[in-house]
Enzyme design. Structure first.
Site, short mmCIF file in Angstrom:
data_model
loop_
_atom_site.label_atom_id
_atom_site.label_comp_id
_atom_site.label_asym_id
_atom_site.label_seq_id
_atom_site.Cartn_x
_atom_site.Cartn_y
_atom_site.Cartn_z
N LEU A 57 15.97 29.98 47.90
CA LEU A 57 15.70 28.53 48.33
C LEU A 57 14.42 28.78 49.27
O LEU A 57 14.36 29.77 49.70
CB LEU A 57 16.79 27.86 49.18
CG LEU A 57 18.17 27.57 48.80
CD1 LEU A 57 19.03 27.05 50.12
CD2 LEU A 57 17.73 26.23 47.73
N ASP A 58 13.69 27.57 49.09
CA ASP A 58 12.26 27.74 49.94
C ASP A 58 12.75 27.71 51.36
O ASP A 58 13.60 27.46 51.82
CB ASP A 58 11.48 26.40 49.61
CG ASP A 58 11.11 26.26 48.16
OD1 ASP A 58 11.03 27.49 47.37
OD2 ASP A 58 10.76 25.08 47.71
N ARG A 59 11.80 28.60 52.06
CA ARG A 59 12.29 28.73 53.39
C ARG A 59 12.60 27.46 54.32
O ARG A 59 13.64 27.56 54.98
CB ARG A 59 10.91 29.60 54.12
CG ARG A 59 11.36 29.93 55.42
CD ARG A 59 10.19 30.87 56.09
NE ARG A 59 10.86 31.38 57.42
CZ ARG A 59 10.45 32.49 57.97
NH1 ARG A 59 9.57 33.18 57.36
NH2 ARG A 59 11.09 32.99 59.19
#
Length: 223
Positions: A57-59
């Protein structure tokens, strides 16, 4: 760290927006290491603990992350993700109401590695990959709208890029055209639900992640 589900083969975490799933150039402790430490302490395990990252998941995104505790689960989950057998549903907060309350978005995405950004095109262009998602409007608050998004493909920054292309950038997402950042550096995109066949037991697993704490996520009237 919030554990949503755990058995001998997998562990599912509700990631906060500040956590990274795997190590990167920042040198910050990744979620995978935090989970290793948790398992080591909980079960008093000597030596190294195995944790396999199955997806990212993107940060700045919060929500469900599935990690493997055994190599058997990891290889099977990798195959399931590759074959789109893990159904993922996201919630996104946007400022602009979509023209249609629900619909399928089909674009061709080109990833720019240097900018760490994807660009959406209506037609196929060199180096592009087809991206498909289904969205529907499920709630509204005084200032924002809540969209539910089902991913049909898994492309780089797909939801962020496609919703922005539709004229509905996600709240806080400066990279894709939202005018202001969120104070905590997050964007209002949350991996809300996963549904998949357990890689070992073959049971159906369906899990929901509570939304981030705060008035913004909890202020919606759900349709």
């Amino acid at each position: 760290m919030t554990v949503i589900y755990e058995d001998n083969h997998i562990i599912v975490i509700n990631k906060t927006a500040s956590e990274i799933v795997q190590g990167d150039k920042t040198g910050d402790t990744p979620l995978s290491e935090t989970v290793k430490q948790y398992i080591k302490e909980k079960y008093a395990k000597p030596g190294n603990v195995f944790i396999g990252v199955t997806h990212r998941l993107d940060r700045p995104v919060s929500g469900l992350v599935i990690l493997a505790k055994t190599s058997k689960a990891l290889s099977r989950l990798n195959e399931m993700f590759k074959n789109s057998e893990v159904k993922k549903t996201y919630w996104a907060i946007v400022k602009e109401i979509p023209k249609e309350p629900e619909g399928e978005l089909v674009h061709f995405l080109v990833r720019n590695e240097k900018q760490n950004k994807s660009y959406a095109y209506e037609k196929e262009v060199p180096g592009s990959k087809k991206a498909i998602l289904y969205y529907r409007l499920i709630g509204r608050s005084q200032n924002y709208y809540l969209l539910e998004v089902d991913l049909k493909t898994g492309r780089h920054h797909q939801i962020r890029c496609q919703l922005a292309k539709m004229g509905c950038p996600i709240k806080g997402d400066l990279k894709y055209g939202f005018p202001r950042s969120n104070p905590d550096g997050s964007i209002c995109l949350h991996a809300r639900r996963v549904r998949f066949i357990h890689p070992v037991s073959k049971e159906v697993i369906e899990l929901d992640a509570p939304v981030p704490i705060g008035n913004l996520w909890n202020g919606f009237e759900i349709f």
